[in-house]
Design a protein around this motif. Structure first.
Motif, PDB file in Angstrom:
ATOM      1  N   ASN A   2       0.710  -1.199  -0.175  1.00  0.00           N
ATOM      2  CA  ASN A   2      -0.103  -0.203   0.087  1.00  0.00           C
ATOM      3  C   ASN A   2       0.794   1.238   0.012  1.00  0.00           C
ATOM      4  N   GLU A   3       1.918   1.210   0.674  1.00  0.00           N
ATOM      5  CA  GLU A   3       2.733   2.387   0.951  1.00  0.00           C
ATOM      6  C   GLU A   3       3.440   2.699  -0.370  1.00  0.00           C
ATOM      7  N   GLU A   6       0.746   4.239  -2.785  1.00  0.00           N
ATOM      8  CA  GLU A   6       0.674   5.722  -2.357  1.00  0.00           C
ATOM      9  C   GLU A   6       1.828   6.686  -2.795  1.00  0.00           C
ATOM     10  N   LYS A  10       1.272   9.788  -5.380  1.00  0.00           N
ATOM     11  CA  LYS A  10       1.364  11.164  -4.547  1.00  0.00           C
ATOM     12  C   LYS A  10       2.336  11.857  -5.205  1.00  0.00           C
ATOM     13  N   ASN A  17      -3.463  14.747  -1.490  1.00  0.00           N
ATOM     14  CA  ASN A  17      -4.383  14.443  -0.172  1.00  0.00           C
ATOM     15  C   ASN A  17      -5.478  13.618  -0.689  1.00  0.00           C
ATOM     16  N   ASP A  18      -5.836  13.531  -1.843  1.00  0.00           N
ATOM     17  CA  ASP A  18      -7.016  12.638  -2.164  1.00  0.00           C
ATOM     18  C   ASP A  18      -6.516  11.260  -2.605  1.00  0.00           C
ATOM     19  N   VAL A  19      -5.286  10.919  -2.549  1.00  0.00           N
ATOM     20  CA  VAL A  19      -5.135   9.403  -2.927  1.00  0.00           C
ATOM     21  C   VAL A  19      -5.422   8.589  -1.631  1.00  0.00           C
ATOM     22  N   VAL A  20      -5.990   7.452  -2.241  1.00  0.00           N
ATOM     23  CA  VAL A  20      -6.504   6.523  -1.273  1.00  0.00           C
ATOM     24  C   VAL A  20      -6.185   5.110  -1.826  1.00  0.00           C
ATOM     25  N   VAL A  21      -5.516   4.532  -1.339  1.00  0.00           N
ATOM     26  CA  VAL A  21      -5.151   2.870  -1.573  1.00  0.00           C
ATOM     27  C   VAL A  21      -5.875   1.909  -0.595  1.00  0.00           C
ATOM     28  N   SER A  22      -6.748   0.986  -1.243  1.00  0.00           N
ATOM     29  CA  SER A  22      -7.209  -0.053  -0.323  1.00  0.00           C
ATOM     30  C   SER A  22      -7.041  -1.305  -1.232  1.00  0.00           C
ATOM     31  N   HIS A  36      -7.355   5.110  -5.575  1.00  0.00           N
ATOM     32  CA  HIS A  36      -8.419   6.009  -5.734  1.00  0.00           C
ATOM     33  C   HIS A  36      -7.760   7.580  -5.964  1.00  0.00           C
ATOM     34  N   HIS A  38      -8.051  11.815  -7.248  1.00  0.00           N
ATOM     35  CA  HIS A  38      -8.919  13.171  -7.564  1.00  0.00           C
ATOM     36  C   HIS A  38      -9.312  12.912  -9.074  1.00  0.00           C
TER      37      HIS A  38
END
Length: 76
Positions: A2-3, A6, A10, A17-22, A36, A38
């Motif tokens: 994940n890191e 991310e 980024k 700030n809108d970067v999301v990893v699941s 995810h 922007h």
């Protein structure tokens, strides 16, 4: 993992700030990562003809092989 995703995302996007990893794992042990970003940054992450996305996937596969995993990346 994940890191790693991310960090790469980024570094590329305008809205870090809108970067999301699941992630989710299926029964076979395969892991699917969802990135995810922007909506304005989606083109930056995918790149021309998908080259940036393919490069990210390649780096992710190298890291996965070291850990004995099978992974995939979806960009939303």
């Amino acid at each position: 993992m994940n890191e790693l995703i991310e960090y790469i995302a980024k570094s590329i996007v305008s809205y870090p700030n809108d970067v999301v990893v699941s992630s989710s794992e299926n029964d076979d042990g395969d892991v699917t990562f969802l990135l995810h970003v922007h909506p304005d940054d989606k083109g930056r992450v995918i790149g021309r003809q998908g080259r940036v996305a393919q490069s990210i996937r390649s780096l992710l596969r190298v890291a996965a092989v070291k850990n004995g995993m099978h992974v995939s990346l979806e960009i939303e």
